[in-house]
Write an enzyme that holds these catalytic residues in place. Sequence first.
Site, PDB file in Angstrom:
ATOM      1  N   PRO A  10     -78.261 -14.282  24.112  1.00  0.00           N
ATOM      2  CA  PRO A  10     -79.396 -14.729  25.153  1.00  0.00           C
ATOM      3  C   PRO A  10     -79.635 -13.535  25.703  1.00  0.00           C
ATOM      4  O   PRO A  10     -79.434 -12.737  25.485  1.00  0.00           O
ATOM      5  CB  PRO A  10     -78.818 -14.941  27.027  1.00  0.00           C
ATOM      6  CG  PRO A  10     -77.410 -14.062  26.641  1.00  0.00           C
ATOM      7  CD  PRO A  10     -77.121 -14.437  25.317  1.00  0.00           C
ATOM      8  N   ASN A  11     -81.307 -13.988  25.562  1.00  0.00           N
ATOM      9  CA  ASN A  11     -82.374 -13.491  25.464  1.00  0.00           C
ATOM     10  C   ASN A  11     -82.927 -12.960  24.154  1.00  0.00           C
ATOM     11  O   ASN A  11     -83.978 -11.882  24.222  1.00  0.00           O
ATOM     12  CB  ASN A  11     -82.993 -12.136  26.730  1.00  0.00           C
ATOM     13  CG  ASN A  11     -82.464 -12.491  28.296  1.00  0.00           C
ATOM     14  OD1 ASN A  11     -82.770 -13.583  28.596  1.00  0.00           O
ATOM     15  ND2 ASN A  11     -81.443 -12.463  28.801  1.00  0.00           N
ATOM     16  N   ARG A  18     -89.605  -8.040  24.981  1.00  0.00           N
ATOM     17  CA  ARG A  18     -89.350  -7.803  25.769  1.00  0.00           C
ATOM     18  C   ARG A  18     -88.345  -6.198  25.747  1.00  0.00           C
ATOM     19  O   ARG A  18     -87.810  -5.872  24.541  1.00  0.00           O
ATOM     20  CB  ARG A  18     -87.363  -8.642  25.506  1.00  0.00           C
ATOM     21  CG  ARG A  18     -86.062  -7.974  26.383  1.00  0.00           C
ATOM     22  CD  ARG A  18     -84.792  -8.381  25.912  1.00  0.00           C
ATOM     23  NE  ARG A  18     -84.213  -8.780  27.223  1.00  0.00           N
ATOM     24  CZ  ARG A  18     -82.672  -8.703  26.549  1.00  0.00           C
ATOM     25  NH1 ARG A  18     -82.261  -8.580  25.721  1.00  0.00           N
ATOM     26  NH2 ARG A  18     -81.733  -8.024  27.478  1.00  0.00           N
ATOM     27  N   TYR A  23     -85.652  -2.206  23.397  1.00  0.00           N
ATOM     28  CA  TYR A  23     -85.676  -3.055  21.898  1.00  0.00           C
ATOM     29  C   TYR A  23     -86.108  -3.290  20.904  1.00  0.00           C
ATOM     30  O   TYR A  23     -85.659  -3.814  19.605  1.00  0.00           O
ATOM     31  CB  TYR A  23     -84.933  -4.718  22.368  1.00  0.00           C
ATOM     32  CG  TYR A  23     -83.958  -4.796  23.163  1.00  0.00           C
ATOM     33  CD1 TYR A  23     -82.674  -4.307  23.794  1.00  0.00           C
ATOM     34  CD2 TYR A  23     -84.417  -4.693  24.761  1.00  0.00           C
ATOM     35  CE1 TYR A  23     -81.346  -4.534  24.119  1.00  0.00           C
ATOM     36  CE2 TYR A  23     -83.197  -4.939  25.416  1.00  0.00           C
ATOM     37  CZ  TYR A  23     -81.719  -4.831  25.834  1.00  0.00           C
ATOM     38  OH  TYR A  23     -81.203  -5.184  26.137  1.00  0.00           O
ATOM     39  N   ASN A  74     -74.461 -10.839  18.194  1.00  0.00           N
ATOM     40  CA  ASN A  74     -74.682  -9.739  19.292  1.00  0.00           C
ATOM     41  C   ASN A  74     -74.747 -10.932  20.453  1.00  0.00           C
ATOM     42  O   ASN A  74     -75.649 -12.125  20.903  1.00  0.00           O
ATOM     43  CB  ASN A  74     -76.642  -9.140  18.717  1.00  0.00           C
ATOM     44  CG  ASN A  74     -76.678  -8.838  20.308  1.00  0.00           C
ATOM     45  OD1 ASN A  74     -76.112  -8.671  20.948  1.00  0.00           O
ATOM     46  ND2 ASN A  74     -78.067  -7.435  19.701  1.00  0.00           N
ATOM     47  N   ALA A  77     -76.227  -9.951  26.919  1.00  0.00           N
ATOM     48  CA  ALA A  77     -75.387 -10.034  28.393  1.00  0.00           C
ATOM     49  C   ALA A  77     -74.052 -10.377  27.503  1.00  0.00           C
ATOM     50  O   ALA A  77     -72.727  -9.995  28.858  1.00  0.00           O
ATOM     51  CB  ALA A  77     -76.335  -9.996  29.037  1.00  0.00           C
ATOM     52  N   HIS A  80     -70.339  -7.973  27.660  1.00  0.00           N
ATOM     53  CA  HIS A  80     -69.542  -7.217  29.164  1.00  0.00           C
ATOM     54  C   HIS A  80     -69.002  -8.053  29.404  1.00  0.00           C
ATOM     55  O   HIS A  80     -68.472  -8.091  30.930  1.00  0.00           O
ATOM     56  CB  HIS A  80     -71.255  -7.243  29.671  1.00  0.00           C
ATOM     57  CG  HIS A  80     -71.820  -5.863  28.842  1.00  0.00           C
ATOM     58  ND1 HIS A  80     -71.848  -5.304  27.737  1.00  0.00           N
ATOM     59  CD2 HIS A  80     -73.604  -6.433  28.440  1.00  0.00           C
ATOM     60  CE1 HIS A  80     -73.208  -5.005  27.517  1.00  0.00           C
ATOM     61  NE2 HIS A  80     -74.176  -5.529  27.531  1.00  0.00           N
ATOM     62  N   GLU A  98     -70.011  -6.815  15.356  1.00  0.00           N
ATOM     63  CA  GLU A  98     -70.653  -6.644  16.840  1.00  0.00           C
ATOM     64  C   GLU A  98     -71.778  -5.885  16.879  1.00  0.00           C
ATOM     65  O   GLU A  98     -71.894  -4.428  16.026  1.00  0.00           O
ATOM     66  CB  GLU A  98     -69.883  -6.500  17.993  1.00  0.00           C
ATOM     67  CG  GLU A  98     -70.037  -6.118  19.792  1.00  0.00           C
ATOM     68  CD  GLU A  98     -69.097  -6.256  20.594  1.00  0.00           C
ATOM     69  OE1 GLU A  98     -68.006  -6.732  20.584  1.00  0.00           O
ATOM     70  OE2 GLU A  98     -69.428  -5.441  21.671  1.00  0.00           O
ATOM     71  N   HIS A 100     -75.499  -4.231  18.995  1.00  0.00           N
ATOM     72  CA  HIS A 100     -76.327  -4.076  19.702  1.00  0.00           C
ATOM     73  C   HIS A 100     -77.460  -3.315  18.936  1.00  0.00           C
ATOM     74  O   HIS A 100     -77.599  -2.713  18.420  1.00  0.00           O
ATOM     75  CB  HIS A 100     -75.479  -3.154  20.503  1.00  0.00           C
ATOM     76  CG  HIS A 100     -74.286  -4.145  21.403  1.00  0.00           C
ATOM     77  ND1 HIS A 100     -74.962  -5.334  22.015  1.00  0.00           N
ATOM     78  CD2 HIS A 100     -73.238  -4.034  20.680  1.00  0.00           C
ATOM     79  CE1 HIS A 100     -73.240  -5.914  22.145  1.00  0.00           C
ATOM     80  NE2 HIS A 100     -72.336  -5.135  22.326  1.00  0.00           N
ATOM     81  N   SER A 102     -79.053  -1.590  21.455  1.00  0.00           N
ATOM     82  CA  SER A 102     -79.237  -0.062  22.036  1.00  0.00           C
ATOM     83  C   SER A 102     -78.191   0.365  22.031  1.00  0.00           C
ATOM     84  O   SER A 102     -77.048  -0.400  22.005  1.00  0.00           O
ATOM     85  CB  SER A 102     -79.895  -0.998  22.991  1.00  0.00           C
ATOM     86  OG  SER A 102     -78.986  -1.219  24.119  1.00  0.00           O
ATOM     87  N   ARG A 107     -76.481   3.817  28.680  1.00  0.00           N
ATOM     88  CA  ARG A 107     -76.922   2.889  29.561  1.00  0.00           C
ATOM     89  C   ARG A 107     -75.883   2.921  30.428  1.00  0.00           C
ATOM     90  O   ARG A 107     -75.428   3.008  30.833  1.00  0.00           O
ATOM     91  CB  ARG A 107     -76.985   1.756  28.543  1.00  0.00           C
ATOM     92  CG  ARG A 107     -78.149   1.412  27.433  1.00  0.00           C
ATOM     93  CD  ARG A 107     -78.808   0.579  26.469  1.00  0.00           C
ATOM     94  NE  ARG A 107     -79.866   0.155  27.710  1.00  0.00           N
ATOM     95  CZ  ARG A 107     -80.629  -1.622  28.302  1.00  0.00           C
ATOM     96  NH1 ARG A 107     -79.050  -2.317  26.455  1.00  0.00           N
ATOM     97  NH2 ARG A 107     -80.855  -1.834  28.643  1.00  0.00           N
TER      98      ARG A 107
HETATM   99  C1  DQA Z   1     -77.918  -6.145  24.170  1.00  0.00           C
HETATM  100  C2  DQA Z   1     -77.317  -4.853  25.156  1.00  0.00           C
HETATM  101  C3  DQA Z   1     -76.885  -6.149  26.069  1.00  0.00           C
HETATM  102  O1  DQA Z   1     -76.061  -4.952  26.890  1.00  0.00           O
HETATM  103  C4  DQA Z   1     -78.014  -7.115  26.494  1.00  0.00           C
HETATM  104  O2  DQA Z   1     -77.869  -7.692  27.848  1.00  0.00           O
HETATM  105  C5  DQA Z   1     -78.711  -7.736  25.533  1.00  0.00           C
HETATM  106  C6  DQA Z   1     -78.832  -6.776  24.473  1.00  0.00           C
HETATM  107  C7  DQA Z   1     -78.457  -5.079  22.792  1.00  0.00           C
HETATM  108  O3  DQA Z   1     -79.059  -5.068  21.675  1.00  0.00           O
HETATM  109  O4  DQA Z   1     -78.770  -3.955  23.179  1.00  0.00           O
HETATM  110  O5  DQA Z   1     -79.161  -8.230  25.416  1.00  0.00           O
HETATM  111  O6  DQA Z   1     -77.240  -6.443  23.376  1.00  0.00           O
END
Ligand code: DQA
Length: 150
Positions: A10-11, A18, A23, A74, A77, A80, A98, A100, A102, A107
Site C-alpha cells: 500500500p501507498n 509521497r 522515500y 516491499n 505498512a 508491521h 524484503e 524497504h 527507508s 524510524r
Molecule cells: C516502507 C516502510 C513502511 O514502514 C511504510 O509503511 C511504507 C514503506 C519502505 O519502503 O520504507 O509504506 O516499506
Amino acid sequence: MYNVLVLHGPNLNMLGIREPGVYGNESLTAITTNLEKTAVGLSIGLESFQSNHEGALIDKIHEAYGTKDGILINPGAFTHYSYAIRDALAAVQLPAVEVHLSNIHKREEFRHRSVTAPVVIGQIAGFGAYGYELGLLALHRHFRKAGDHS
Ligand code: DQA
C-alpha cells in the site's frame, strides 16, 4: 532464466509524491523500469504488481507458487502487522527478499518490527530505490547457489 514476482504494498503507487524526504523522488514506474534493466542483465524475468489491498497481494503470492522462482517484496505498512501476508509467503515456500526504501529501524518504533522478515531470506532497508536492485542481486545469488537452474 529465472522468474521473479516483484510486489509493492500500500501507498507505494504514490512514490515520487509521497514524503519524498523519506522515500525519494522516483516514481514506482521509474523504479520498475530501472529494475527491468537490471533483471535483463541477470537473465531474470520480472512481473511487477502493486496493490493497496492485502488480499490482492496474498492472491499474487499464491499465484507465484509453481510459476515463479522467487519474490521481491516491499509490503509497505503491512510489513508491521500482516500475519496473513507472512503466512502466504510461508505457504508458497519461495525464496523471498524484503525491501524497504527507508531504514525502518531508525524510524518510529512501530516500524521496527517486521512480521514478514522471519519468512524471507533477508531484508534490505535504507538504500532507497537501489534496495530493489540489491534485493534482485541477492535473489539471483540465492538461485545460483541453490543450483536449481543452469
Ligand atoms: C516502507 C516502510 C513502511 O514502514 C511504510 O509503511 C511504507 C514503506 C519502505 O519502503 O520504507 O509504506 O516499506
